[in-house]
Motif scaffolding. Structure first.
Motif, PDB file in Angstrom:
ATOM      1  N   ALA A  18      11.388  -0.729   5.716  1.00  0.00           N
ATOM      2  CA  ALA A  18      10.800   0.543   5.315  1.00  0.00           C
ATOM      3  C   ALA A  18       9.424   0.300   4.710  1.00  0.00           C
ATOM      4  N   PRO A  19       8.524   1.296   4.803  1.00  0.00           N
ATOM      5  CA  PRO A  19       7.168   1.096   4.301  1.00  0.00           C
ATOM      6  C   PRO A  19       7.089   0.721   2.832  1.00  0.00           C
ATOM      7  N   ASP A  20       8.095   1.124   2.017  1.00  0.00           N
ATOM      8  CA  ASP A  20       8.006   0.810   0.597  1.00  0.00           C
ATOM      9  C   ASP A  20       8.662  -0.528   0.258  1.00  0.00           C
ATOM     10  N   ALA A  21       9.041  -1.299   1.289  1.00  0.00           N
ATOM     11  CA  ALA A  21       9.623  -2.617   1.046  1.00  0.00           C
ATOM     12  C   ALA A  21       8.538  -3.582   0.589  1.00  0.00           C
ATOM     13  N   PRO A  22       8.887  -4.623  -0.180  1.00  0.00           N
ATOM     14  CA  PRO A  22       7.880  -5.590  -0.617  1.00  0.00           C
ATOM     15  C   PRO A  22       7.228  -6.276   0.573  1.00  0.00           C
ATOM     16  N   ASP A  23       5.958  -6.634   0.437  1.00  0.00           N
ATOM     17  CA  ASP A  23       5.247  -7.314   1.512  1.00  0.00           C
ATOM     18  C   ASP A  23       5.873  -8.675   1.761  1.00  0.00           C
ATOM     19  N   ALA A  24       6.331  -8.905   2.995  1.00  0.00           N
ATOM     20  CA  ALA A  24       6.994 -10.157   3.320  1.00  0.00           C
ATOM     21  C   ALA A  24       5.991 -11.274   3.582  1.00  0.00           C
ATOM     22  N   GLY A  25       4.714 -10.952   3.597  1.00  0.00           N
ATOM     23  CA  GLY A  25       3.705 -11.968   3.837  1.00  0.00           C
ATOM     24  C   GLY A  25       3.265 -11.988   5.283  1.00  0.00           C
ATOM     25  N   ASP A  26       2.361 -11.096   5.646  1.00  0.00           N
ATOM     26  CA  ASP A  26       1.832 -11.066   7.002  1.00  0.00           C
ATOM     27  C   ASP A  26       1.094 -12.364   7.287  1.00  0.00           C
ATOM     28  N   TRP A  27       1.138 -12.819   8.533  1.00  0.00           N
ATOM     29  CA  TRP A  27       0.521 -14.101   8.871  1.00  0.00           C
ATOM     30  C   TRP A  27      -1.005 -14.035   8.839  1.00  0.00           C
ATOM     31  N   LEU A  28      -1.581 -12.824   8.971  1.00  0.00           N
ATOM     32  CA  LEU A  28      -3.028 -12.721   9.144  1.00  0.00           C
ATOM     33  C   LEU A  28      -3.774 -12.242   7.901  1.00  0.00           C
ATOM     34  N   VAL A  29      -3.347 -11.129   7.318  1.00  0.00           N
ATOM     35  CA  VAL A  29      -4.132 -10.547   6.223  1.00  0.00           C
ATOM     36  C   VAL A  29      -3.287 -10.306   4.981  1.00  0.00           C
ATOM     37  N   ASP A  30      -3.978 -10.189   3.859  1.00  0.00           N
ATOM     38  CA  ASP A  30      -3.329  -9.899   2.588  1.00  0.00           C
ATOM     39  C   ASP A  30      -2.915  -8.430   2.541  1.00  0.00           C
ATOM     40  N   ALA A  31      -1.961  -8.127   1.673  1.00  0.00           N
ATOM     41  CA  ALA A  31      -1.461  -6.759   1.543  1.00  0.00           C
ATOM     42  C   ALA A  31      -2.558  -5.778   1.144  1.00  0.00           C
ATOM     43  N   ALA A  32      -3.632  -6.271   0.530  1.00  0.00           N
ATOM     44  CA  ALA A  32      -4.726  -5.390   0.116  1.00  0.00           C
ATOM     45  C   ALA A  32      -5.415  -4.729   1.305  1.00  0.00           C
ATOM     46  N   LEU A  33      -5.262  -5.295   2.496  1.00  0.00           N
ATOM     47  CA  LEU A  33      -5.892  -4.737   3.694  1.00  0.00           C
ATOM     48  C   LEU A  33      -4.942  -3.839   4.488  1.00  0.00           C
ATOM     49  N   ALA A  34      -3.841  -3.445   3.886  1.00  0.00           N
ATOM     50  CA  ALA A  34      -2.902  -2.550   4.570  1.00  0.00           C
ATOM     51  C   ALA A  34      -3.576  -1.213   4.864  1.00  0.00           C
ATOM     52  N   PRO A  35      -3.326  -0.627   6.034  1.00  0.00           N
ATOM     53  CA  PRO A  35      -3.919   0.678   6.350  1.00  0.00           C
ATOM     54  C   PRO A  35      -3.255   1.789   5.543  1.00  0.00           C
TER      55      PRO A  35
END
Length: 203
Positions: A18-35
């Motif tokens: 779900a969108p409110d789940a904790p960031d699992a760690g995207d391979w490319l960008v930090d969570a600060a760059l989420a749309p």
């Protein structure tokens, strides 16, 4: 999505968290760059959160539209409807991006950005579902999965293991020849069959 369907999919392609789940760690960008998951693209991100690829169509004629298109190129209508589409397509174009931005971009090596032509008639720009430093071949089949960036599900390309078929070798006598034959349009003077326009193909 149907739970029985999800069970048959690889974990990366099944419905994302779900969108409110904790960031699992995207391979490319930090969570600060989420749309931003709201605004005009809210249907896209809401669908992605449910494991569906939801894209816009003209409500009047059914033409596939660009993500933020306001009027239909085919009929001029402005009523837009979003609906789930098949998560399948092919690589239309690709480039390797060299970008170093410590703290925001997590990779230090080049990564691919793909222009994917979907079976629905849409074209989407995305990177790959998992890290890769090589550019996939034009025409390679892809399935659209979802990366989780800062709790937001974002479309990403899962590359098929099959490569596109090779182009015919003109020097190979077993390949069809482009030379005129008695029945060919150039030999008889008849016009070739018209090629469908991009608008016709995408409907």
């Amino acid at each position: 999505m149907n739970p029985s369907t999800d069970a048959a999919l690889p974990a990366a392609l099944a419905a994302p968290d779900a969108p409110d789940a904790p960031d699992a760690g995207d391979w490319l960008v930090d969570a600060a760059l989420a749309p931003l998951a709201g605004g005009s693209l809210a249907p896209l991100y809401a669908g992605a959160a449910a494991g569906e690829l939801t894209l816009p169509f003209c409500a009047a004629c059914g033409l596939a539209l660009e993500l933020e298109q306001r009027a239909c190129d085919g009929c001029g209508a402005t009523d837009i409807r979003w609906r789930p589409v098949e998560r399948a397509g092919t690589v239309h174009a690709v480039t390797l991006v060299h970008r170093r931005e410590p703290g925001l971009v997590r990779v230090t090596e080049p990564y691919p950005v793909l222009d994917v032509e979907l079976t629905s008639g849409h074209r989407l720009i995305m990177t790959t579902l998992t890290a890769t430093g090589s550019a996939p071949a034009i025409g390679r089949p892809v399935t659209v999965g979802f990366r989780i960036v800062g709790g937001v599900a974002v479309p990403a390309a899962a590359l098929s293991t099959s490569e596109p078929s090779e182009l015919p070798d003109p020097s190979d006598p077993s390949e069809p020849s482009d030379a005129a034959t008695p029945d060919s349009p150039r030999a008889t003077g008849t016009a070739p069959a018209p090629v469908p326009s991009e608008t016709e193909v995408s409907q």
